[in-house]
Structure formats: C-alpha cells, structure tokens
Design an enzyme around this catalytic site. Structure first.
Site, PDB file in Angstrom:
ATOM      1  N   PHE A 286     -17.236 -10.638  -6.882  1.00 43.10           N
ATOM      2  CA  PHE A 286     -16.943 -11.799  -5.950  1.00 43.10           C
ATOM      3  C   PHE A 286     -17.899 -12.295  -5.968  1.00 43.10           C
ATOM      4  O   PHE A 286     -18.598 -12.713  -5.262  1.00 43.10           O
ATOM      5  CB  PHE A 286     -16.961 -10.586  -4.812  1.00 43.10           C
ATOM      6  CG  PHE A 286     -15.358  -9.635  -4.728  1.00 43.10           C
ATOM      7  CD1 PHE A 286     -14.749  -9.994  -3.814  1.00 43.10           C
ATOM      8  CD2 PHE A 286     -15.507  -8.736  -5.134  1.00 43.10           C
ATOM      9  CE1 PHE A 286     -13.592  -9.458  -3.898  1.00 43.10           C
ATOM     10  CE2 PHE A 286     -14.081  -7.519  -5.236  1.00 43.10           C
ATOM     11  CZ  PHE A 286     -12.780  -7.770  -4.428  1.00 43.10           C
TER      12      PHE A 286
ATOM     13  N   LYS B 274      -4.337 -14.531  -5.201  1.00 44.85           N
ATOM     14  CA  LYS B 274      -4.803 -14.398  -6.639  1.00 44.85           C
ATOM     15  C   LYS B 274      -3.859 -13.917  -7.433  1.00 44.85           C
ATOM     16  O   LYS B 274      -2.293 -14.351  -7.587  1.00 44.85           O
ATOM     17  CB  LYS B 274      -5.509 -13.171  -6.397  1.00 44.85           C
ATOM     18  CG  LYS B 274      -5.237 -11.815  -6.685  1.00 44.85           C
ATOM     19  CD  LYS B 274      -5.918 -11.083  -5.917  1.00 44.85           C
ATOM     20  CE  LYS B 274      -5.579  -9.477  -5.791  1.00 44.85           C
ATOM     21  NZ  LYS B 274      -6.312  -8.694  -5.348  1.00 44.85           N
TER      22      LYS B 274
ATOM     23  N   CYS C 170      -5.732  -9.453   2.767  1.00 41.67           N
ATOM     24  CA  CYS C 170      -6.797  -8.318   4.045  1.00 41.67           C
ATOM     25  C   CYS C 170      -7.315  -9.010   4.354  1.00 41.67           C
ATOM     26  O   CYS C 170      -8.212  -9.023   5.332  1.00 41.67           O
ATOM     27  CB  CYS C 170      -7.141  -7.089   3.223  1.00 41.67           C
ATOM     28  SG  CYS C 170      -5.747  -6.288   2.570  1.00 41.67           S
TER      29      CYS C 170
ATOM     30  N   ASN D  80     -14.666  -4.692   3.006  1.00 45.04           N
ATOM     31  CA  ASN D  80     -14.552  -5.702   3.172  1.00 45.04           C
ATOM     32  C   ASN D  80     -14.457  -7.688   3.427  1.00 45.04           C
ATOM     33  O   ASN D  80     -14.587  -8.502   3.160  1.00 45.04           O
ATOM     34  CB  ASN D  80     -12.557  -5.826   3.802  1.00 45.04           C
ATOM     35  CG  ASN D  80     -11.649  -5.164   2.807  1.00 45.04           C
ATOM     36  OD1 ASN D  80     -11.810  -5.247   1.595  1.00 45.04           O
ATOM     37  ND2 ASN D  80     -10.460  -5.114   3.335  1.00 45.04           N
TER      38      ASN D  80
ATOM     39  N   GLU E 287      -7.647   2.328   2.167  1.00 42.89           N
ATOM     40  CA  GLU E 287      -7.258   2.259   1.354  1.00 42.89           C
ATOM     41  C   GLU E 287      -8.068   1.111   0.764  1.00 42.89           C
ATOM     42  O   GLU E 287      -7.734   0.844   1.547  1.00 42.89           O
ATOM     43  CB  GLU E 287      -6.026   2.136   0.608  1.00 42.89           C
ATOM     44  CG  GLU E 287      -5.035   1.787  -0.592  1.00 42.89           C
ATOM     45  CD  GLU E 287      -5.647   2.863  -1.690  1.00 42.89           C
ATOM     46  OE1 GLU E 287      -5.635   4.167  -0.975  1.00 42.89           O
ATOM     47  OE2 GLU E 287      -6.521   2.393  -2.463  1.00 42.89           O
TER      48      GLU E 287
ATOM     49  N   VAL F 273       0.333  -1.241   0.120  1.00 45.22           N
ATOM     50  CA  VAL F 273       0.254   0.166  -0.172  1.00 45.22           C
ATOM     51  C   VAL F 273       1.652   1.324   0.250  1.00 45.22           C
ATOM     52  O   VAL F 273       0.623   2.035  -0.925  1.00 45.22           O
ATOM     53  CB  VAL F 273      -1.019  -0.409   1.069  1.00 45.22           C
ATOM     54  CG1 VAL F 273      -1.741   1.545   1.375  1.00 45.22           C
ATOM     55  CG2 VAL F 273      -2.191  -1.064   0.878  1.00 45.22           C
TER      56      VAL F 273
HETATM   57  N1  LIG Z   1      -2.024  -5.680   0.967  1.00 45.60           N
HETATM   58  C1  LIG Z   1      -3.133  -4.970   0.216  1.00 45.60           C
HETATM   59  O1  LIG Z   1      -4.000  -5.522  -0.588  1.00 45.60           O
HETATM   60  C2  LIG Z   1      -4.048  -3.753   1.207  1.00 45.60           C
HETATM   61  C3  LIG Z   1      -5.500  -2.920   0.160  1.00 45.60           C
HETATM   62  C4  LIG Z   1      -5.674  -1.989   1.435  1.00 45.60           C
HETATM   63  C5  LIG Z   1      -5.361  -1.870   3.010  1.00 45.60           C
HETATM   64  N2  LIG Z   1      -4.289  -2.456   3.093  1.00 45.60           N
HETATM   65  C6  LIG Z   1      -4.439  -2.231   4.856  1.00 45.60           C
HETATM   66  O2  LIG Z   1      -3.292  -1.427   4.286  1.00 45.60           O
HETATM   67  C7  LIG Z   1      -1.341  -1.422   5.825  1.00 45.60           C
HETATM   68  C8  LIG Z   1      -0.619  -2.640   5.110  1.00 45.60           C
HETATM   69  O3  LIG Z   1      -0.298  -2.953   4.743  1.00 45.60           O
HETATM   70  P1  LIG Z   1       0.071  -3.630   3.135  1.00 45.60           P
HETATM   71  O4  LIG Z   1      -0.176  -4.855   2.313  1.00 45.60           O
HETATM   72  O5  LIG Z   1       1.365  -2.411   2.373  1.00 45.60           O
HETATM   73  O6  LIG Z   1       1.893  -4.244   4.303  1.00 45.60           O
HETATM   74  P2  LIG Z   1       2.828  -4.675   4.122  1.00 45.60           P
HETATM   75  O7  LIG Z   1       3.428  -5.192   5.083  1.00 45.60           O
HETATM   76  O8  LIG Z   1       3.519  -5.096   2.920  1.00 45.60           O
HETATM   77  O9  LIG Z   1       3.749  -3.704   4.436  1.00 45.60           O
HETATM   78  C9  LIG Z   1       4.079  -2.445   5.973  1.00 45.60           C
HETATM   79  C10 LIG Z   1       5.352  -1.922   5.732  1.00 45.60           C
HETATM   80  O10 LIG Z   1       5.582  -0.981   6.583  1.00 45.60           O
HETATM   81  C11 LIG Z   1       6.863  -1.280   7.287  1.00 45.60           C
HETATM   82  N3  LIG Z   1       6.835  -0.790   8.816  1.00 45.60           N
HETATM   83  C12 LIG Z   1       6.025  -0.917   9.243  1.00 45.60           C
HETATM   84  N4  LIG Z   1       6.635  -0.354  10.760  1.00 45.60           N
HETATM   85  C13 LIG Z   1       7.040   1.124  10.396  1.00 45.60           C
HETATM   86  C14 LIG Z   1       7.832   2.268  10.775  1.00 45.60           C
HETATM   87  N5  LIG Z   1       7.702   2.234  12.006  1.00 45.60           N
HETATM   88  N6  LIG Z   1       7.999   2.823  10.229  1.00 45.60           N
HETATM   89  C15 LIG Z   1       8.663   2.541   8.785  1.00 45.60           C
HETATM   90  N7  LIG Z   1       8.027   1.468   8.195  1.00 45.60           N
HETATM   91  C16 LIG Z   1       7.914   0.899   9.049  1.00 45.60           C
HETATM   92  C17 LIG Z   1       6.916  -2.428   7.489  1.00 45.60           C
HETATM   93  O11 LIG Z   1       8.735  -2.769   7.132  1.00 45.60           O
HETATM   94  C18 LIG Z   1       6.988  -2.887   5.730  1.00 45.60           C
HETATM   95  O12 LIG Z   1       7.439  -2.621   4.917  1.00 45.60           O
HETATM   96  C19 LIG Z   1      -2.443  -3.250   5.824  1.00 45.60           C
HETATM   97  O13 LIG Z   1      -3.446  -1.940   7.377  1.00 45.60           O
HETATM   98  C20 LIG Z   1      -2.797  -3.722   4.736  1.00 45.60           C
HETATM   99  O14 LIG Z   1      -4.381  -3.856   5.930  1.00 45.60           O
HETATM  100  C21 LIG Z   1      -3.813  -3.239   2.623  1.00 45.60           C
END
Ligand SMILES: NC(=O)c1ccc[n+]([C@@H]2O[C@H](COP(=O)([O-])OP(=O)(O)OC[C@H]3O[C@@H](n4cnc5c(N)ncnc54)[C@H](O)[C@@H]3O)[C@@H](O)[C@H]2O)c1
Length: 462
Positions: free
Chosen positions: A252, A324, A263, A211, A151, A11
């Site tokens: 879906f 997926k 998610c 979701n 997001e 994200v």
């Molecule tokens: N992946 C998706 O499709 C999606 C879609 C919508 C919402 N979200 C939400 O977005 C959020 C992030 O998801 P994601 O899939 O990107 O996670 P991710 O695990 O891919 O990325 C999270 C990143 O944050 C970094 N991080 C953690 N603590 C930190 C800090 N204090 N300072 C700097 N960096 C730090 C980690 O090293 C990691 O790289 C989650 O809450 C998720 O539910 C994800």
C-alpha cells in the site's frame, strides 16, 4: 455445517463458494432474482478470477446452491451470514445499515433452533447490538448468538484471500458461537491461520481501523509523490526505502490517482462519522478523505498540463476504468472523477477496460468505448493509464506511438519507465517521479526533444 449466506454480492458469493469448498452445505440467498437466475445457469455475475470454476465445482455436487427465498435456508441453518451491502448513506456519509437491518428482520422471522447469526458486512461499532435487539424483539423465543466476523478479502484476489487470510476475527463471547465459527473455518485452522476472538464491538472496529489505516498509507505516499515531483526525487525509490523497514512494510505504498473501490472511501467516511458521533473526531482520517477526494479530479490537470492547459477539443484515450485490475467493480473508481474532469475541460474521451466496460457504460456517458488498447489510442492526442491491468504493462510502444495523433502518455500507475518512454518518442508524465515530469525543455535526450517536437507540431500553443 449448514450455512445460509444472505447477500450474494462480491463478499457473499466468494465467501459462500469458499465455505462450500471447505465441505459445508451453503445456500446463497439474494433479493436480486436476475442474479440468482444467472447463478443457477452457472453464470457468474461478477468478474473475479477463479470464481466460476469454484462455484461450478461446488454447485454440481450440491454443496452450493442459490435462491431468492430466505426462509427455508435460514430455518435449516446452523449459521447465517449477513453479507449485504453497507454503502454510504446519501447525504451524510454514515454507513447505510438499512439492508443489514432488513436482513435481520427477515432472518428473525425464519429462525428455528439455536442459530449463529454472523455479520460479515462491514458495519459500524454497535451494529451487532442492534441486530441482536431486532431479532430478540421480533422473536422472543429466538435462540441466537450474533457474531461479528468481518471480511478482509481483496477483489481480484478474493478466493486466495478468503482461503489464506492473515487472520480471522471473531467478535463474540458466546462459547457455543465460538464452536460453530471455529468449525466453519476448521480447514483454515489446520493451516494455522490465527483466529482472534474479541468482543463484538472490538471486531467491528478492527475492520474499519484496518481499512482506514491502509487508506491512510495510500494517501501518505500520494502526498509524498507530489513532493517528489517538486524536489526532484523518485517516489518509487522512497517507497522502497521506507517499505523495507519492517515497522512500515512495503504494501500500500504505490503512488497513484487516489484510492477508490467499494470499501476504502465509504469505510473511511463511515468511521469519521462514527467518531464524530462519539465526540472523538479522527482528524487524520478526515484529512485522508478530503485529500483523496480532490486528488482524483486533480489527475486530469496532469493531462491538461501536457498541453499547457489547452485540452479543449483534444481526444484523450483512457486505459483502465475499474478501481483496480482483475475486477469489474467501478464503485468510486478514480477513472470516474478523472474522466468527468477531462470532459469538463473540453476533452473527448475514448476508453477501454478489459472487464469493466459494461459497468462503466452505466456511469460514464459521452465516452467512446473501444475494442482494445490500440483501438482506444487510435488518433488520440493523449493516452492515460488509469488502472494497471496486466495487459497494459507490455504495450507495443512503437505501434502505440504511430497510432496516436500526438505521442503523449500520462501514466497514473507508474507502469512504464520514463527512459523507455522517451526512447520511444513519447512525451511522458507519471506520478512522483520528477525526472519523468520535466517540461521537456531542458537539455534532455534526443528522444525527449524529438517527442517535444512532435507535441509542439500538434499543439501550437506549446
Ligand atoms: N467488496 C469487497 O471487496 C469487500 C471486502 C470486504 C468487506 N466488504 C463488505 O461486505 C459487504 C458486502 O459487500 P459487497 O461488495 O459484497 O456488496 P454487493 O453490493 O456486491 O452485494 C450485496 C448483495 O446483497 C443483496 N441483498 C441486499 N439485501 C438483501 C436481503 N435482505 N436479502 C438478500 N440479499 C440482499 C444485494 O442484492 C446484493 O447482491 C459490505 O458491507 C462491504 O463493505 C466488501
């Protein structure tokens, strides 16, 4: 606008690159030094179509940069996004908010002047209040507005989704914050993307409710698929028949091995927990989570049923490992439970995925990882399509059948048409299409009988 993006995962990186592409100056921060070094070299740590080009296009003119040091970008920022992970907390299913709260503390220490802190991570209702409390407690002089801006992007189509969202949800009642957020998303506003301003708590709940609703839709059609198999109906036609109703919608409604990913599973669990904590149990979602959990493993029984339960010693080729297509994300992928169950039944597993192999190798042991679909199918007793990657949609069926020790295909994504598979001499099972799942002993086509004969020759118990 000067923007700091805290957390450069799926994200954070996609959002940072897209916001830079809107013309803002974005610095993406991550604690993971290897990730930041890779990004500085121009390497993208995740598989997401179009992301490499977008990152390059915005990094070279200097609109997008990367760092492990949070202080300077936050100090200079008009807006700071929190996009860190919120995984399930070990043991109880609540969202683990420790990364969000740690980020809030670090942000607080670096703030300088009016700053909008925007939570993009998916967080339970009330998390924004706690982020605000943490910041104000750490910095009595802080001039901040804490906003919820969930997001909705989908992995595999993340850039398109970020740039063409159905809506933007902004949870704040602070007028200064609204102006900053509106400015960040101005290019989308010009495209007439609806911006929904709500209270912060409402915005937080909208994300979970969205979701949870989609996960419920998937689980609903999966259960209808099971019924289709028993009563002689076709779930794809049922899905089309109900999906054409505008009140229902066609998205879906694809029956398959159960939802996975980073998610849906964790968000459904977290919403169930939030509701229980508030004495408002969400019974439907409790069932959705339970049904989905058992479904993934149950898919292995579809495979063993093709061999009358005798899977020990058989080699099963699994095509597709990621949750997926068009992502390398293996988080809670159905293939994990499926493959473990196949191994528990005594099968040897070979696997191939176009992008998820290195992630999978860390999670799935005792699996032979193959070069491509045909290498995977070579001498296999059964082939399972677990993820519907485009390249698995047009396999050379003659070649596949001749390579396999036993022409058995279990298509968990309903990619192929049963008649086509029978014509090519396969014993074929799929999801919710009862004709395809017949036991091959009725008076079927010659091809079906031939395929049964082939299976019988290899499996004396049949
Ligand atoms: N992946 C998706 O499709 C999606 C879609 C919508 C919402 N979200 C939400 O977005 C959020 C992030 O998801 P994601 O899939 O990107 O996670 P991710 O695990 O891919 O990325 C999270 C990143 O944050 C970094 N991080 C953690 N603590 C930190 C800090 N204090 N300072 C700097 N960096 C730090 C980690 O090293 C990691 O790289 C989650 O809450 C998720 O539910 C994800």
């Amino acid at each position: 606008m000067r923007v700091a993006m805290i957390g450069t995962g799926y994200v954070g990186l996609v959002s940072g690159a897209c916001i830079a592409d809107f013309g803002h100056n974005v610095i993406c921060v991550d604690k993971d030094a290897a990730k930041i070094e890779a990004l500085e070299r121009g390497e993208i740590p995740i598989y997401e179509p179009g992301l490499q080009d977008l990152v390059r296009a915005n990094a070279s003119p200097g609109r997008l940069s990367f760092t492990t040091a949070l202080e300077e970008p936050v100090r200079a920022a008009d807006a700071v996004f929190i996009a860190v992970g919120t995984p399930s907390r070990r043991g109880d299913g609540h969202a683990d908010l420790s990364y969000v709260y740690d980020a809030a503390r670090e942000i607080a220490a670096a703030l300088d002047g009016f700053t909008v802190v925007i939570t993009k991570s998916t967080v339970p209702v009330g998390t924004g209040d706690e982020v605000e409390r943490i910041i104000n407690e750490a910095r009595r002089d802080a001039d901040v507005a804490v906003v919820s801006n969930p997001e909705f992007l989908r992995e595999g189509a993340a850039i398109h989704d970020f740039k063409h969202p159905d809506r933007i949800v902004v949870g704040t009642q602070d007028e200064r914050a609204k102006k900053v957020v509106a400015e960040i998303y101005r290019p989308l506003n010009l495209n007439q993307t609806p911006i929904l301003y709500t209270s912060r708590r409402t915005a937080e709940l909208i994300k979970y409710a969205a979701n949870a609703f989609l996960a419920t839709k998937v689980t609903f059609i999966n259960e209808i698929a099971d019924l289709c198999e028993k009563v002689g109906a076709d779930v794809q036609e049922v899905a089309r028949g109900i999906g054409l109703d505008n009140r229902i919608g066609s998205k879906f409604l694809h029956a398959g091995p159960g939802f996975g990913g980073s998610c849906f599973p964790k968000d459904v669990r977290a919403l169930v927990k939030t509701a229980q904590d508030h004495d408002v149990p969400l019974r439907i979602l409790e069932v959705v989570a339970a049904v989905n959990d058992t479904r993934k493993r149950a898919m292995a029984r579809k495979v063993s049923a093709m061999f009358a339960g005798a899977l020990r010693g058989k080699t099963v080729a699994v095509l597709g490992l990621t949750f997926k297509p068009n992502t390398d994300d293996m988080r809670e992928a159905p293939s994990l439970a499926l493959i473990t169950a196949l191994q528990d039944m005594g099968a040897r597993v070979r696997a191939f995925d176009p992008a998820g192999m290195s992630q999978a190798q860390a999670l799935l042991k005792e699996v032979v990882y193959c070069e491509d679909a045909y290498d995977c199918a070579d001498a296999a007793d059964a082939l399972v399509i677990a993820t519907e990657w485009e390249q698995f949609r047009a396999l050379d069926l003659e070649r596949l059948r001749d390579l396999m020790a036993c022409p058995v295909v279990v298509d968990l994504r309903n990619v192929y048409r049963p008649e086509e598979m029978y014509r090519h001499g396969f014993a074929y099972a799929c999801v919710g299409r009862s004709l395809a799942a017949t036991d091959f002993t009725d008076d079927g086509s010659l091809a079906r009988l031939l395929s049964l004969a082939k299976v019988r020759a290899r499996v004396p118990s049949l």
